[in-house]
Design an enzyme around this catalytic site. Sequence first.
Site, mmCIF file in Angstrom:
data_model
loop_
_atom_site.group_PDB
_atom_site.id
_atom_site.type_symbol
_atom_site.label_atom_id
_atom_site.label_comp_id
_atom_site.label_asym_id
_atom_site.label_seq_id
_atom_site.Cartn_x
_atom_site.Cartn_y
_atom_site.Cartn_z
ATOM 1 N N ASP A 106 0.820 -1.222 0.000
ATOM 2 C CA ASP A 106 0.000 0.000 0.000
ATOM 3 C C ASP A 106 0.851 1.268 0.000
ATOM 4 O O ASP A 106 0.417 2.318 0.477
ATOM 5 C CB ASP A 106 -0.954 0.028 1.207
ATOM 6 C CG ASP A 106 -1.797 -1.228 1.318
ATOM 7 O OD1 ASP A 106 -2.463 -1.568 0.325
ATOM 8 O OD2 ASP A 106 -1.772 -1.870 2.382
ATOM 9 N N HIS A 163 -4.564 -1.244 -5.835
ATOM 10 C CA HIS A 163 -4.178 0.157 -5.830
ATOM 11 C C HIS A 163 -5.079 0.922 -6.795
ATOM 12 O O HIS A 163 -5.737 0.332 -7.650
ATOM 13 C CB HIS A 163 -2.701 0.337 -6.208
ATOM 14 C CG HIS A 163 -2.323 -0.291 -7.504
ATOM 15 N ND1 HIS A 163 -1.739 -1.532 -7.586
ATOM 16 C CD2 HIS A 163 -2.454 0.137 -8.777
ATOM 17 C CE1 HIS A 163 -1.517 -1.836 -8.853
ATOM 18 N NE2 HIS A 163 -1.938 -0.845 -9.592
#
Length: 426
Positions: free
Chosen positions: A12, A40
């Site tokens: 992340d 993402h």
Amino acid sequence: MCDVVLGAQWGDEGKGKLVDLLCDDIEVCARCAGGNNAGHTIVVGKTKYDFHMLPSGLVNPKCQNILGSGVVVHIPSFFEELENLEKKGLDCRNRLFVSSRAHLVFDFHQRTDKLKEAELSENKKSIGTTGKGIGPTYSTKASRSGIRVHHLVSDDPDAWDEFKTRYYRLVDSRYKRYGEFEYDAEAELERYKKYREVLKPFVVDSVNFMHKAIKDKKRILVEGANALMLDIDFGTYPYVTSSSTGIGGVLTGLGLPPTAIRNVYGVVKAYTTRVGEGPFPTEQLNEVGEKLQDIGAEFGVTTGRKRRCGWLDLVVMKYSTAINGYTSLNITKLDVLDTFKEIKVGVSYTYKGKKLESFPEDLNVLKNVEVDYVTLPGWEQDITGIKKYSDLPENAQKYLKFIEDFLEVPIEWVGTGPARESMLTK
């Protein structure tokens, strides 16, 4: 030659944004490991694209994209993600390829993934898996009983019968392990019979594809999934994913020699986050952690789970840098720190009164370390959208310089906001 983008922490970090930036100038974008457990978001103009399994290079209409042999593919999710991108105007079908050697993720893999996690939860040993079937698929791959893409799309007259035999053998082994769990094997098999022809146009020999691209001197970008600290060998085992998420996975997942790699870009969030269970030395279970979570909008794209938040951990980064050999760094979400009067950075661990020389492999040690922090002054002003490094506040530059000096790796890009354009080049 290939440039590689890798997550340097626990995932992340914002890899997709850098990939998107670099994709403007590349001809091939490759994924080497993982499956649809990654996640993402890329924002182009006013359009938001969510990626899980497919390469981010699809946002560039001139870029070819490939899932390598190290990727595990859940076919329904593959087509669902593809269709979602097409609904938003991306023309993908002639630019997307799948390795014939990639292993298939079935619904029963996902079902047993959740059953396994439930077992672990009962014993208070939960991993925090995404439940996407990634671990069980890599498990069947390692035990040499998995099913690969070429088994499904082969033109051999006996291929479908052999596929069914392999499939039922796998299902039976899951029933033996977990009992008669709720699952319609016949229905899934029928769906895959239809997928045979639909998937076939996407399937290529990925080794040949990549080596031809190298020979033709195409500009290639490899998009890493997850991050080094989730690597099956070098991460905080067992709180990891089931594949090689570092530089080694790039080579094995795409069939590349080390000499094919030119640059390795490490993507680093300006603070640290983690999803799921596992040790997290710099985690802040207080107002600092809540503030980072709130300002940084720290919720997982794939799971929607809140991310745990804490200060930047340079012990983790030193370890990650040693393994992946970053040639330069992308620091992301620096703007999230805009309102902090002071910013702490973890620089070493102390265990039972002694400083540790390296990142510990023993989680019993890692859980009980004391983090030694350096406190740096914040800049307390909005840096959102700043385009020049020299325009950053002095204390922001000092923060970045501290990271560079500690890791002995140059910072090449800095993220200054959520928009696609909010990335400055140093």
